[in-house]
Scaffold this active site. Structure first.
Site, PDB file in Angstrom:
ATOM      1  N   LYS A  82       0.869  -1.177   0.000  1.00 50.57           N
ATOM      2  CA  LYS A  82       0.000   0.000   0.000  1.00 50.57           C
ATOM      3  C   LYS A  82       0.907   1.229   0.000  1.00 50.57           C
ATOM      4  O   LYS A  82       1.928   1.249   0.713  1.00 50.57           O
ATOM      5  CB  LYS A  82      -0.876  -0.027   1.259  1.00 50.57           C
ATOM      6  CG  LYS A  82      -1.870   1.108   1.370  1.00 50.57           C
ATOM      7  CD  LYS A  82      -2.673   0.987   2.677  1.00 50.57           C
ATOM      8  CE  LYS A  82      -3.814   1.972   2.765  1.00 50.57           C
ATOM      9  NZ  LYS A  82      -4.597   1.835   4.011  1.00 50.57           N
ATOM     10  N   SER A 157      -9.605   1.479   2.920  1.00 49.06           N
ATOM     11  CA  SER A 157      -8.787   2.265   2.032  1.00 49.06           C
ATOM     12  C   SER A 157      -7.706   1.471   1.301  1.00 49.06           C
ATOM     13  O   SER A 157      -7.190   1.926   0.286  1.00 49.06           O
ATOM     14  CB  SER A 157      -8.124   3.393   2.822  1.00 49.06           C
ATOM     15  OG  SER A 157      -7.230   2.862   3.785  1.00 49.06           O
ATOM     16  N   SER A 181      -9.567  -0.804   7.229  1.00 45.27           N
ATOM     17  CA  SER A 181      -9.030  -0.705   5.866  1.00 45.27           C
ATOM     18  C   SER A 181      -8.239  -1.896   5.360  1.00 45.27           C
ATOM     19  O   SER A 181      -7.871  -1.921   4.194  1.00 45.27           O
ATOM     20  CB  SER A 181      -8.163   0.537   5.738  1.00 45.27           C
ATOM     21  OG  SER A 181      -8.993   1.655   5.560  1.00 45.27           O
TER      22      SER A 181
HETATM   23  N1  GLN Z   1     -13.073   3.798   6.272  1.00 42.13           N
HETATM   24  C1  GLN Z   1     -12.494   4.247   7.492  1.00 42.13           C
HETATM   25  C2  GLN Z   1     -12.117   5.711   7.355  1.00 42.13           C
HETATM   26  O1  GLN Z   1     -12.394   6.237   6.351  1.00 42.13           O
HETATM   27  C3  GLN Z   1     -11.303   3.421   7.861  1.00 42.13           C
HETATM   28  C4  GLN Z   1     -10.105   3.760   7.065  1.00 42.13           C
HETATM   29  C5  GLN Z   1      -8.884   3.009   7.494  1.00 42.13           C
HETATM   30  O2  GLN Z   1      -8.945   1.996   8.187  1.00 42.13           O
HETATM   31  N2  GLN Z   1      -7.757   3.542   7.091  1.00 42.13           N
HETATM   32  O3  GLN Z   1     -11.560   6.299   8.211  1.00 42.13           O
END
Ligand code: GLN
Length: 492
Positions: A82, A157, A181
């Site tokens: 990532k 994400s 995420s």
């Molecule tokens: N969808 C969640 C957010 O937007 C989690 C994102 C994540 O775990 N980086 O914060």
């Protein structure tokens, strides 16, 4: 040959490389060819590092040819990162235009450790900008699509990493999980994804989103590969002050011990969460039966405060983000808007470099932390966090692991939630409680819905419970026997 290679898991590939049945170069080329042929449909990568990957592979092959013992069972196996992990030989953008062109001066600890383990880093994957999102549509560059159906999102994400493993661009990938995420995109892409205990994996050299919640972890196609990758990256790091000093308990070696006598609690509030797709609910029921058949003792459990998890998270995470993202001022990194005067340059750089969701969260966080509101919002959210920690501690007095859905639905259409941030936030309602408590959880593939899209179920364990977590996940993997794959092109 290459069509077969990309279908193998990391443990099998690593064993074949060590036994000289196949070279790391052949495996790496097979992955690079698959990326060249099909990533135009999915856009999982922001940066493909063909040359460096082939150089890494050649080094492993030379070690094999010289009869040296390889540094790990996964040496020579391709790994996708990532794009939040700093890498000296590749750009690191965090999916944001504000970091475009930034070349970090050091490798993150996990990347150094994985390189030392012989990993072949194949490239950097797409994500929601600064890991804020649940669909990868918030990337500052382009959205990633789901290899099972390119009209749908891969989740987020870490959607690029999940899609890369699903599309067999690499058998292994890394993500980060601040609110879900790793697990949510794993569920939506039909792969395994694990969020480790807070402090278990070093955060040094990972672009920060919300520092009390962020944690890096593995994606793979099997539970064993997930354990393999985790064991190569975890453990104490003096460069991260929140890193846990104790030695992790080995997990891979105990994977096959089974779940006889294990106490499994099905979390009522998460299983009956509003808007849950009936097929996801049914998959949790199947998981429950599989656990029972394998000898576990299963019962339902109530964790009442999880209902407030999402609200607390969307105060705490933006508050921490507003502070972490203050460093992008046009002076230190990446983008700099031309302006005569520093304060104007700072403002214009942030205006041009950040996307809408990032700006929304900076405003939310700044507001929640401002004098006069701090206690009403941030203080209250921290109190809720404590309540959730207590509720889970109570549940773990009766149970060894917990069971829940990973995501309330399977992959949704691109654009379905982009105009409604709250609907998007609900994607993580089942995953966020783990982050708030600092514990560990994993998503395991649990079949397909009527539209042919993957479903994930989640196993949760207390902090430092990775060994029992992975053992339970392995039992589900055996039970579900999920072998479906997206259409990868060529012979299957
Ligand atoms: N969808 C969640 C957010 O937007 C989690 C994102 C994540 O775990 N980086 O914060």
């Amino acid at each position: 040959m290459s069509a077969e290679l990309i279908r193998l898991d990391a443990a099998t590939l690593g064993a074949k490389i060590a036994a000289k049945e196949v070279s790391s170069t052949e495996v790496t080329r097979a992955c690079l060819d698959q990326i060249a042929e099909t990533d135009g449909d999915y856009h999982a990568f922001l940066h493909v590092a063909s040359e460096q990957a082939l150089a890494d592979a050649a080094r492993v092959d030379a070690a094999v040819a010289a009869g040296e013992s390889l540094p790990s069972p996964q040496a020579g196996v391709p790994l996708a990162l990532k794009d939040v992990f700093t890498t000296t030989d590749m750009p690191t953008t965090a999916g944001s235009r504000i970091l475009e062109g930034w070349q970090p001066p050091y490798d993150s600890t996990v990347v150094s450790r994985l390189r030392a383990a012989g990993a072949v880093v194949i490239g950097k994957t797409n994500l929601d900008e600064f890991a804020m999102g649940s669909s990868t549509e918030n990337s500052g560059f382009f959205p990633t699509t789901n290899p099972w159906d390119a009209s749908r999102v891969p989740g987020g994400s870490s959607g690029g990493s999940a899609a890369a493993v699903a599309a067999r661009f690499a058998p292994l990938a890394l993500g980060t999980d601040t609110g879900g995420s790793i697990r949510q995109p794993a569920a939506l892409c039909g792969v395994v994804g694990l969020r480790p205990t807070y402090g278990r994996v070093s955060r040094y050299g990972i672009v920060a989103y919300a520092s009390s919640l962020d944690q890096a972890g593995p994606f793979a196609t099997t539970v064993a590969d997930t354990a393999l990758l985790l064991e190569a990256m975890w453990g104490h790091d003096p460069a991260d002050s929140t890193s846990i000093p104790s030695e992790p308990e080995p997990a891979l070696a105990r994977l096959e011990e089974g779940v006889a006598g294990l106490r499994v609690g099905v979390v009522e509030e998460l299983t009956d969460v509003g808007g849950i797709q009936p097929e996801v609910r049914a998959a949790v029921e199947t998981a429950r039966n599989l656990f029972e058949k394998a000898g576990a003792e299963v019962d339902t459990v109530s964790v009442p405060s999880v209902e407030y998890g999402l609200s607390a998270y969307y105060i705490i995470a933006p508050a921490e983000a507003s502070s972490n993202l203050a460093r992008y001022d046009g002076v230190r990194y990446g983008l700099r808007a031309p302006a005569g005067e520093v304060a104007t340059m700072n403002a214009l750089t942030r205006e041009a470099g950040f996307g809408a969701e990032v700006k929304r969260r900076i405003m939310l966080g700044t507001y929640a932390l401002s004098a006069g509101y701090y206690d009403a919002y941030y203080g209250q959210a921290q109190r809720v966090r404590t309540l959730i920690i207590r509720d889970f501690a109570r549940a773990y007095e009766r149970f060894d692991v917990l069971l829940a859905p990973t995501s309330p639905t399977t992959a949704f259409e691109l654009g379905a939630k982009t105009s409604d941030p709250l609907a998007m936030y609900l994607s993580d309602v089942c995953t966020i409680p783990t982050n708030l408590t600092g514990a560990t959880a994993i998503s395991v593939p649990a079949g397909l819905d009527a539209a042919g899209l993957p479903i994930g179920v989640q196993v949760l364990a207390p902090a430092l419970g990775e060994a029992v977590l992975l053992r339970a996940a392995r039992a589900l993997e055996v039970g579900f026997a999920f072998t479906a794959r997206p259409n990868l092109g060529g012979p299957s």
